[in-house]
Design a protein around this motif. Sequence first.
Motif, PDB file in Angstrom:
ATOM      1  N   PHE A  65       0.831  -1.212   0.000  1.00 27.40           N
ATOM      2  CA  PHE A  65       0.000   0.000   0.000  1.00 27.40           C
ATOM      3  C   PHE A  65       0.860   1.255   0.000  1.00 27.40           C
ATOM      4  O   PHE A  65       0.393   2.338  -0.333  1.00 27.40           O
ATOM      5  CB  PHE A  65      -0.983  -0.002   1.178  1.00 27.40           C
ATOM      6  CG  PHE A  65      -0.342   0.149   2.533  1.00 27.40           C
ATOM      7  CD1 PHE A  65       0.065   1.394   2.982  1.00 27.40           C
ATOM      8  CD2 PHE A  65      -0.146  -0.942   3.366  1.00 27.40           C
ATOM      9  CE1 PHE A  65       0.663   1.540   4.232  1.00 27.40           C
ATOM     10  CE2 PHE A  65       0.450  -0.816   4.606  1.00 27.40           C
ATOM     11  CZ  PHE A  65       0.862   0.432   5.043  1.00 27.40           C
ATOM     12  N   GLN A  66       2.146   1.095   0.396  1.00 27.75           N
ATOM     13  CA  GLN A  66       3.036   2.263   0.432  1.00 27.75           C
ATOM     14  C   GLN A  66       3.414   2.689  -0.989  1.00 27.75           C
ATOM     15  O   GLN A  66       3.169   1.975  -1.948  1.00 27.75           O
ATOM     16  CB  GLN A  66       4.321   1.924   1.197  1.00 27.75           C
ATOM     17  CG  GLN A  66       4.118   1.563   2.664  1.00 27.75           C
ATOM     18  CD  GLN A  66       3.912   0.076   2.896  1.00 27.75           C
ATOM     19  OE1 GLN A  66       3.579  -0.668   1.976  1.00 27.75           O
ATOM     20  NE2 GLN A  66       4.102  -0.360   4.124  1.00 27.75           N
ATOM     21  N   ASN A 188       2.790  -1.000  -6.328  1.00 27.05           N
ATOM     22  CA  ASN A 188       2.779  -0.158  -5.138  1.00 27.05           C
ATOM     23  C   ASN A 188       1.492   0.646  -5.098  1.00 27.05           C
ATOM     24  O   ASN A 188       0.750   0.700  -6.073  1.00 27.05           O
ATOM     25  CB  ASN A 188       4.024   0.728  -5.065  1.00 27.05           C
ATOM     26  CG  ASN A 188       4.188   1.576  -6.298  1.00 27.05           C
ATOM     27  OD1 ASN A 188       3.380   1.525  -7.208  1.00 27.05           O
ATOM     28  ND2 ASN A 188       5.234   2.358  -6.358  1.00 27.05           N
ATOM     29  N   ARG A 189       1.216   1.262  -3.959  1.00 27.16           N
ATOM     30  CA  ARG A 189      -0.049   1.975  -3.737  1.00 27.16           C
ATOM     31  C   ARG A 189      -1.251   1.128  -4.183  1.00 27.16           C
ATOM     32  O   ARG A 189      -2.179   1.615  -4.832  1.00 27.16           O
ATOM     33  CB  ARG A 189      -0.049   3.330  -4.441  1.00 27.16           C
ATOM     34  CG  ARG A 189       0.933   4.339  -3.833  1.00 27.16           C
ATOM     35  CD  ARG A 189       0.570   5.741  -4.236  1.00 27.16           C
ATOM     36  NE  ARG A 189       1.622   6.720  -4.084  1.00 27.16           N
ATOM     37  CZ  ARG A 189       1.727   7.565  -3.045  1.00 27.16           C
ATOM     38  NH1 ARG A 189       0.891   7.501  -2.049  1.00 27.16           N
ATOM     39  NH2 ARG A 189       2.697   8.453  -3.033  1.00 27.16           N
TER      40      ARG A 189
ATOM     41  N   ASP B  58       1.716  12.191   2.229  1.00 18.61           N
ATOM     42  CA  ASP B  58       2.256  10.874   2.527  1.00 18.61           C
ATOM     43  C   ASP B  58       2.997  10.873   3.858  1.00 18.61           C
ATOM     44  O   ASP B  58       3.734  11.817   4.162  1.00 18.61           O
ATOM     45  CB  ASP B  58       3.254  10.446   1.428  1.00 18.61           C
ATOM     46  CG  ASP B  58       2.544   9.813   0.239  1.00 18.61           C
ATOM     47  OD1 ASP B  58       1.583   9.058   0.464  1.00 18.61           O
ATOM     48  OD2 ASP B  58       2.954  10.090  -0.906  1.00 18.61           O
ATOM     49  N   ASP B  60       4.339   7.508   6.875  1.00 13.34           N
ATOM     50  CA  ASP B  60       4.041   6.170   7.364  1.00 13.34           C
ATOM     51  C   ASP B  60       4.665   5.923   8.735  1.00 13.34           C
ATOM     52  O   ASP B  60       3.980   5.954   9.734  1.00 13.34           O
ATOM     53  CB  ASP B  60       4.436   5.099   6.355  1.00 13.34           C
ATOM     54  CG  ASP B  60       3.630   3.813   6.526  1.00 13.34           C
ATOM     55  OD1 ASP B  60       2.492   3.887   7.023  1.00 13.34           O
ATOM     56  OD2 ASP B  60       4.124   2.735   6.176  1.00 13.34           O
ATOM     57  N   ALA B  68       8.727   8.042   3.673  1.00 14.47           N
ATOM     58  CA  ALA B  68       7.476   8.333   2.965  1.00 14.47           C
ATOM     59  C   ALA B  68       7.141   9.828   2.975  1.00 14.47           C
ATOM     60  O   ALA B  68       6.660  10.368   1.988  1.00 14.47           O
ATOM     61  CB  ALA B  68       6.323   7.538   3.584  1.00 14.47           C
TER      62      ALA B  68
END
Lengths: 635, 260
Positions: A65-66, A188-189, B58, B60, B68
């Motif tokens: 998900f990153q 990704n994402r 963004d 994390d 991020a």
Amino acid sequence: MTVLDSKIPAGPLQDKWQNWLDAHTLVGPRNRAGKNVIVIGTGLAGASCAASLGAQGFKVKSFCFQDSPRRAHSIAAQGGINAAKDYANEGDSAHRLFKDTIKGGDFRSREANVMRLAQLSENIIDQAVAQGVPFNREYSGALATRSFGGVLVQRTFYTRGQTGQQLLLGAYSALEHQVAAGNIEVFNRHEMQDVVIVDGEARGVIVRNLITGEIERHAADAVVLASGGYTNVYYLSTNAMGSNVTATWRAHKRGAFFANPCYTQIHPTCIPQSGEYQSKLTLMSESLRNDGRIWVPRKSGDDRPPAEVPEAERYYFLEERYPAFGNLAPRDIASRAAKVVCDDGLGVGGTGRGVFLDFRDAIGAQGKDAIERKYGNLFEMYSRITGDNPYETPMMIYPAPHYAMGGLWVDYELQTTIPGLFAIGEANFSDHGANRLGASALMQCLADGYFVAPHTVTNHLAKNHDEVSTSDSAFDEVESDVRGHIQKLMDVGGGTSAQAFHREMGHVMLDKCGMSRTAEGLDEALTDMRKIKAEFWSDLRVDPGDEEFNQSLEYANRVSDFLELGELMIHDARRREESCGGHFREEHQTDDGEALRDDDHFAKVTAWEFGGDDPVPHDEALVFDDVKLATRSYK
Amino acid sequence: MKFTLEIWRQFDGSDENDKGRFETFQVEDIDPDASLLEVLDQLNERLSREKQRNIAFDSDCREGICGACSLVIDGTPHGPQQVTSCQTYMRDFIDGQTITIEPYRANTFPVIRDLAVDRGALDRVIQAGGYISTTTGPQPDPNAMPVSPEVQEQAMDAAICIGCGACVAACPNGAAMLFTGAKVTHLNVLPQGQPERQDRVIGMVEQMDAEGFGGCTNYGECSRVCPQEISIDVIGMLNREYRKAKLTKKSKPDKAMTTQ
């Protein structure tokens, strides 16, 4: 009632894994490109598993998900990784590492799994070094090791205080190598929403493209969940903001049993919370306990600067209560001891929920330079966050939710109760019992990813599978459920963000299903959680637009699963009428406040079958042939 | 504390050609120990209550290691403190001041929405050689290949790169040479990295160019904003390695001969 078959191979404990390897079915090199595997998550377990399967020639789709696979939260692990190499010539061995891990887990893990883990530990170090992981070295050029909580040997390898980062970047580079080789495709994402089961086997997933909001279908011959742990159920934890339970929870709702959800680890050395606005807690590596001494003033309300408190008025509570292990007592024990002194009013800091971790004596004995070489970046990080200088004044620490020992139930092959669906790393329940020892998470994730799952998944792939297409009706049904759930979130139309609900449920979980639990508190917690869940579904606010980049929707989707998981944790904690490891029931303790196990009734794994408000427990008895069940003592 | 936040909004509606603009928000009762991202969280909670669209950004790990978070704060990637955006605390600002928050500005990092950008180009640079081509399986015992602590330190000083891309955002040329130089230095100083030393640097530099990253003209902004304080020496190393490789590299043996 389902009988859980752990599929532990026959033979002497130390030969079981080799026996399994000798007997499993292979897929020939020329047939591998025709086999597809989906791996969810790109942390240590997921990246290493995808890279290893890709290198064998299987076609792998890897999802995270990153915005990049390198950001998975394994990156934040600090202290080190255990391996029974005995470089320090202390008489260490795989068998000792095995025994320490079983004991550290309070005799609630499977012997065969833990033995395999201990045996594979050495290979992990070799693998990582071959990838260029720059482990700390001695002047001779040999690898350096240090000691960690719960053990009496120095078997922990490290790269300064950033061991997780370097090991993850090693696995990430192996993954990207296979991307370049054409064996892995990275998404990704993209976040997994559900697993698709065709003819009783996991054959694909439904994912949401987080940039466009598109719901996508992906088919495969096997699905591996490496989606990490669930301690964000407590809202404040050492996990990343995005860490979530969705992948494993949705698999659970499709039939995968969820084992020991009440086993969560509250890590003793974290920076205390400073305000309600706070979004996460930061861990300070347990390695600091090698040189830092933990204490509180003996007198309640003593507000002198710590340096002015004379030796006789300092209560080194770990050293006094556990003289053999002292400040290196295992995490569950160290955490609970800190909670007890704070409950007794001896805590320090603004909130009274803190204890000192003091380096004065170590700096005096070894010099500031030596301490800086070992912990420089951790000291810097601490001073960045708090504004205090730990070279001059003690750190303040307090326990924080950190790691989930519970997870999807898996057999010896790391396969869940859904054939073809595997769970590895923190996402499964298998190796740490009721408490994980320091520097064992990196070890387990990489053992699963590099050395176990690539073979056990191959064994599954070797079976003949019919082609499955994403136009199969099973994909239609699951996709429609996924769309329905998202629409339901979009339609609530209230005025409260998912974060506010998350914070509220986190308070309940930490207070009543955290470091210590009672039957009464758990019953209250269940009522509270159901109330919050009802409010969530009547007053949630999500930004409009599900077919676009929508972080408020992502968050709400994850919180909807945490709300359900929380209830299962409460059921599990309520049913386990004993104290063991991270699960401490106040009704079950010894006269001096230590955890009191009930081996006659609870030397077993509880694996829950999904049942909405009435989940169904199934038991797997734990059999101990090699180690003797004993009261865990670190005194 | 209280602040005025000037926040970049873009692609937050249906206009595919949205050129973006700043929006102004007032925030009050802010704890000095809150991080800037926690202030954005609070602002988003308020926007939810007001039924306004949240600000996209963004983040994390929120402890400075995942890479991020990616804000330009008061004109500097990650802000003036040379730490990650998530480690920027409100006590670092003056009460009542205006804080400008933008996404990374680089052609190679297209904006997805508001403050969130796409940094996939950095992954593709790694794919072009940022690894040692070993596969999983039995490996030699590490102590059979000693590495002096000096070399280990040199490798580690470069390997700590978090891939946040602040170096690119800070560079007037939009170069990714600090990022690439860090990976090349990490792997090329270690004995394990020697066999692919030349292929690695050539592959990564060529990919950097193909992605549209600029070249280094020694501004030094990259190293100045790097939250990991990676030294600009890695760019010198990258240039030396690249020149040497281009001058001395022998053509590869036929792949068929090596694999059969």
